[in-house]
Design an enzyme around this catalytic site. Structure first.
Site, PDB file in Angstrom:
ATOM      1  N   ASP A 117       0.862  -1.185   0.000  1.00 37.41           N
ATOM      2  CA  ASP A 117       0.000   0.000   0.000  1.00 37.41           C
ATOM      3  C   ASP A 117       0.900   1.238   0.000  1.00 37.41           C
ATOM      4  O   ASP A 117       1.803   1.341   0.824  1.00 37.41           O
ATOM      5  CB  ASP A 117      -0.837  -0.022   1.284  1.00 37.41           C
ATOM      6  CG  ASP A 117      -2.214   0.556   1.099  1.00 37.41           C
ATOM      7  OD1 ASP A 117      -2.312   1.593   0.431  1.00 37.41           O
ATOM      8  OD2 ASP A 117      -3.174  -0.016   1.637  1.00 37.41           O
ATOM      9  N   ASP A 125      -3.228   4.635  -2.321  1.00 36.08           N
ATOM     10  CA  ASP A 125      -4.284   5.172  -1.469  1.00 36.08           C
ATOM     11  C   ASP A 125      -4.815   6.511  -2.012  1.00 36.08           C
ATOM     12  O   ASP A 125      -4.022   7.396  -2.356  1.00 36.08           O
ATOM     13  CB  ASP A 125      -3.696   5.379  -0.069  1.00 36.08           C
ATOM     14  CG  ASP A 125      -4.740   5.749   0.961  1.00 36.08           C
ATOM     15  OD1 ASP A 125      -5.670   4.958   1.167  1.00 36.08           O
ATOM     16  OD2 ASP A 125      -4.618   6.846   1.557  1.00 36.08           O
ATOM     17  N   GLU A 179      -6.899   3.480  -5.516  1.00 41.48           N
ATOM     18  CA  GLU A 179      -8.134   3.705  -4.762  1.00 41.48           C
ATOM     19  C   GLU A 179      -8.683   5.062  -5.184  1.00 41.48           C
ATOM     20  O   GLU A 179      -8.045   6.092  -4.977  1.00 41.48           O
ATOM     21  CB  GLU A 179      -7.865   3.704  -3.258  1.00 41.48           C
ATOM     22  CG  GLU A 179      -9.175   3.789  -2.486  1.00 41.48           C
ATOM     23  CD  GLU A 179      -9.018   4.195  -1.023  1.00 41.48           C
ATOM     24  OE1 GLU A 179      -9.773   3.695  -0.195  1.00 41.48           O
ATOM     25  OE2 GLU A 179      -8.148   5.039  -0.720  1.00 41.48           O
ATOM     26  N   HIS A 238     -10.864  -2.693   4.750  1.00 37.44           N
ATOM     27  CA  HIS A 238     -10.677  -2.225   6.130  1.00 37.44           C
ATOM     28  C   HIS A 238     -11.464  -0.959   6.442  1.00 37.44           C
ATOM     29  O   HIS A 238     -11.428  -0.492   7.579  1.00 37.44           O
ATOM     30  CB  HIS A 238      -9.186  -1.984   6.358  1.00 37.44           C
ATOM     31  CG  HIS A 238      -8.650  -0.915   5.449  1.00 37.44           C
ATOM     32  ND1 HIS A 238      -8.557  -1.085   4.081  1.00 37.44           N
ATOM     33  CD2 HIS A 238      -8.253   0.345   5.697  1.00 37.44           C
ATOM     34  CE1 HIS A 238      -8.098   0.021   3.542  1.00 37.44           C
ATOM     35  NE2 HIS A 238      -7.912   0.911   4.497  1.00 37.44           N
ATOM     36  N   ASP A 239     -12.135  -0.390   5.444  1.00 39.66           N
ATOM     37  CA  ASP A 239     -12.945   0.823   5.663  1.00 39.66           C
ATOM     38  C   ASP A 239     -14.442   0.520   5.622  1.00 39.66           C
ATOM     39  O   ASP A 239     -15.254   1.413   5.852  1.00 39.66           O
ATOM     40  CB  ASP A 239     -12.681   1.859   4.558  1.00 39.66           C
ATOM     41  CG  ASP A 239     -11.263   2.399   4.562  1.00 39.66           C
ATOM     42  OD1 ASP A 239     -10.655   2.440   5.643  1.00 39.66           O
ATOM     43  OD2 ASP A 239     -10.770   2.776   3.482  1.00 39.66           O
TER      44      ASP A 239
HETATM   45  O1  LIG Z   1     -15.859   7.053   0.101  1.00 40.79           O
HETATM   46  P1  LIG Z   1     -14.967   7.679  -0.939  1.00 40.79           P
HETATM   47  O2  LIG Z   1     -15.006   9.191  -0.915  1.00 40.79           O
HETATM   48  O3  LIG Z   1     -15.264   7.125  -2.323  1.00 40.79           O
HETATM   49  O4  LIG Z   1     -13.460   7.309  -0.575  1.00 40.79           O
HETATM   50  C1  LIG Z   1     -12.931   6.016  -0.529  1.00 40.79           C
HETATM   51  C2  LIG Z   1     -12.242   5.772   0.789  1.00 40.79           C
HETATM   52  O5  LIG Z   1     -11.261   6.809   0.953  1.00 40.79           O
HETATM   53  C3  LIG Z   1     -10.598   6.854   2.213  1.00 40.79           C
HETATM   54  O6  LIG Z   1      -9.799   5.705   2.410  1.00 40.79           O
HETATM   55  C4  LIG Z   1      -8.389   5.623   2.338  1.00 40.79           C
HETATM   56  O7  LIG Z   1      -7.657   6.775   2.763  1.00 40.79           O
HETATM   57  C5  LIG Z   1      -7.704   7.094   4.154  1.00 40.79           C
HETATM   58  C6  LIG Z   1      -6.627   8.122   4.401  1.00 40.79           C
HETATM   59  O8  LIG Z   1      -5.369   7.606   4.019  1.00 40.79           O
HETATM   60  C7  LIG Z   1      -7.525   5.886   5.074  1.00 40.79           C
HETATM   61  O9  LIG Z   1      -7.962   6.234   6.379  1.00 40.79           O
HETATM   62  C8  LIG Z   1      -8.305   4.680   4.607  1.00 40.79           C
HETATM   63  O10 LIG Z   1      -8.078   3.588   5.451  1.00 40.79           O
HETATM   64  C9  LIG Z   1      -7.927   4.432   3.159  1.00 40.79           C
HETATM   65  O11 LIG Z   1      -8.478   3.255   2.634  1.00 40.79           O
HETATM   66  C10 LIG Z   1     -11.655   6.948   3.315  1.00 40.79           C
HETATM   67  O12 LIG Z   1     -11.040   6.965   4.590  1.00 40.79           O
HETATM   68  C11 LIG Z   1     -12.611   5.774   3.260  1.00 40.79           C
HETATM   69  O13 LIG Z   1     -13.608   5.869   4.275  1.00 40.79           O
HETATM   70  C12 LIG Z   1     -13.292   5.767   1.897  1.00 40.79           C
HETATM   71  O14 LIG Z   1     -14.057   4.575   1.785  1.00 40.79           O
END
Ligand SMILES: O=P(O)(O)OC[C@H]1O[C@H](O[C@H]2O[C@H](CO)[C@@H](O)[C@H](O)[C@H]2O)[C@H](O)[C@@H](O)[C@@H]1O
Length: 558
Positions: free
Chosen positions: A100, A201, A252, A325-326
């Site tokens: 990642d 990310d 992502e 994980h989100d």
């Molecule tokens: O829901 P979206 O606006 O389409 O965004 C997708 C996800 O983005 C973020 O996730 C990623 O970045 C974050 C910061 O580095 C990190 O906390 C997370 O674990 C990463 O996967 C956001 O935090 C997610 O909730 C969204 O699903």
């Protein structure tokens, strides 16, 4: 065609969230040695690669998505020697490793930010995005994705820095060529080690509109999502690193569009191999708001899949997934995690694995793990969940009880509970007390039980992974939704010159009659997979009853 030689088009990738996967000791957090001890389990499942969420040095405000040193391993997870051993052991088993890469932002504890903070003359000041105050306050009204304004004051200089996520995650200034060179150096370092690919990310947020306007219509995302120079930046990194090393890459893409994703993942591979988008995971947001409690919109879910499956076909490539994980556990979210847990977990799996793209399986999904059903705010650890709890309760007047019900449905901690390995204390995850409470159902739902049960969710996933390699049309076929208006069946067709595959899914807990079009040549067909006993032995017919959460995969060789 070139894509036929790209391993990842027929592959399945397994996501590991190291903090919650397996602790080789008793510290209560997972580690790299723990992952190594489970490689044979992953080999049995049949996955081709592991996507490892961040294991770099980090203060762990956002569990590793706040990196303080890109060239070192977080000591909670182990050492660089442990990482090298993981790479070697995974490769020995034919499993690739995807790292990642978080380069939209760094931790505010990163040496670059520490030098930049409070010093306008620092050589690293321009690595980040600084603005003067406007009317004595924040430069714009942009909102952090974790709640509150997206700008934080640097008191020593009187300027604000941008953080689209937590205030401890400062956004990098990609306009600065030195930042882009640093990113290339970081990725090259890991590629040189033999890492096979990278998950990038929130990579579509790296290019911000440079006039930084206020957003009178929203939270500011339209000024930095799929921003003005994002394709140029990705092409630059791809040419310098990804193409040189032959890395697989998955971006992502937060709140993105199909048109941008066609370009990010276009078949000429100028940018990335494939993309994650999240639109299908917002069908249980009420009026687009995540922090609400709502049932999912089934017709909208199908419309979104149809839009993306047809839109990427022949133009780009998508990741297929329900869980990460989100996201909350899909069996709790769209299935029935009580009476029909096994049936619904299998049905949901089949309904995305038979689409075009590369499937991702998030740890525990393959045994049908559920949300833990936490009832107190003290049980949560996630920075987004605890921030939003404070904001919703203290600023928006939501009752504590309602907010706990929302978190039980939406919190990222739902998927971060420790992996359930067996029925011993702490689910066999650790010998010490885990950092996050284990779901109470681990004596029933655990990997040890699943592996020895031929009818388990685990063996269903194993079969899905095999089928992708056995049946070409799963990778190459065109996609058509055969019943877009049906209010409980999701039935789609994949079609090539030589094969037709039909994936039939009942998304609800009641029996429903299913009628397949007469034009399907069922006399040449056979069921290759089902989650109910006896179906694969039956001859396909045009009319039949689908049991609660039933899935059937029908293959017709022309
Ligand atoms: O829901 P979206 O606006 O389409 O965004 C997708 C996800 O983005 C973020 O996730 C990623 O970045 C974050 C910061 O580095 C990190 O906390 C997370 O674990 C990463 O996967 C956001 O935090 C997610 O909730 C969204 O699903």
């Amino acid at each position: 065609m070139k894509e036929q030689f790209e391993w990842w088009r027929t592959a399945t990738i397994y996501q590991i969230y190291p903090k919650s996967f397996c602790d080789s000791g008793s510290q209560g957090t997972g580690d790299i040695q723990g992952i190594i001890s489970k490689l044979d389990y992953l080999k049995t499942l049949g996955v081709d690669a592991i996507w490892l969420t961040p294991v770099y040095s980090s203060p762990m405000i956002d569990n590793g998505y706040d990196i303080s040193d890109y060239y070192n391993i977080n000591s909670d997870f182990g050492t660089m020697a442990d990482f090298d051993q993981l790479l070697e052991q995974a490769h020995q088993r034919g499993i690739r490793i995807v790292m990642d890469i978080v380069v939209n932002h760094t931790s505010t504890e990163h040496a670059w930010f520490q030098s930049a903070l409070g010093d306008k003359n620092s050589p690293y000041r321009d690595y980040y995005i600084w603005k003067d105050p406007v009317d004595g306050g924040a430069p714009t009204n942009w909102q952090s994705k974790f709640g509150g304004n997206a700008w934080e004051l640097d008191e020593a200089t009187g300027q604000y820095y941008l953080h689209l996520f937590a205030k401890e995650q400062a956004d990098l200034n990609w306009e600065n060529p030195k930042v882009r060179q640093e990113v290339k150096d970081v990725i090259s370092f890991w590629a040189e080690k033999g890492v096979d690919g990278f998950r990038l990310d929130v990579i579509n947020l790296i290019s911000k509109q440079q006039d930084f306007p206020n957003d009178c219509l929203g939270d500011g995302r339209r000024f930095y999502t799929d921003g003005p120079r994002v394709h140029e930046y990705l092409q630059e990194i791809s040419e310098a690193v990804f193409q040189k090393y032959g890395s697989v890459t998955v971006g992502e893409m937060s709140s993105t569009t199909l048109e941008h994703c066609q370009q990010y993942s276009s078949l000429d591979s100028k940018e990335l191999s494939m993309v994650f988008n999240f639109h299908h995971l917002k069908v249980d947001y009420s009026n687009g708001e995540k922090w609400t409690k709502a049932p999912f919109d089934f017709l909208q879910l199908k419309e979104i899949f149809n839009h993306w499956q047809q839109g990427l076909n022949g133009k780009g490539w998508g990741a297929l997934f329900w869980c990460n994980h989100d996201q909350p556990r899909v069996v709790s979210r769209l299935g029935d995690d009580q009476q029909y847990r096994v049936e619904s977990a299998k049905m949901l799996a089949a309904s995305v694995h038979m689409m075009q793209g590369t499937p991702y399986v998030y740890q525990g999904e393959e045994i049908g793990m559920t949300n833990p059903g936490y009832t107190s705010i003290e049980q949560y650890r996630d920075v987004e969940s605890t921030n939003m709890y404070d904001i919703m309760v203290n600023e928006h007047g939501v009752t504590e009880q309602d907010m706990l019900a929302i978190l039980a449905q939406k919190s990222r901690d739902n998927s971060r509970t420790p992996m359930q390995w067996n029925d011993s204390q702490y689910a066999g995850f650790s010998k010490g007390q885990p950092w996050l409470e284990v779901a109470a159902n681990y004596p029933e739902i655990n990997a040890e039980k699943a592996v020895v049960d031929d009818n388990s969710v685990f063996h269903f996933y194993r079969r899905l992974i095999e089928l992708r390699k056995e049946i070409d049309v799963i990778t190459t076929g065109d996609y058509t939704d055969m019943m877009p208006e049906h209010d409980s069946i999701f039935c789609y067709k994949r079609e090539s010159e030589s094969q037709v595959l039909v994936c039939i899914n009942n998304y609800y807990g009641e029996v429903v009659e299913c009628f397949l079009p007469k034009a399907l040549e069922l006399e040449k067909g056979e069921y290759v997979l089902s989650n109910y006993a006896g179906v694969t032995e039956q001859k396909p017919t045009h009319c039949f009853a689908l049991q609660p959460y039933e899935t059937r995969v029908l293959l017709i060789n022309r």
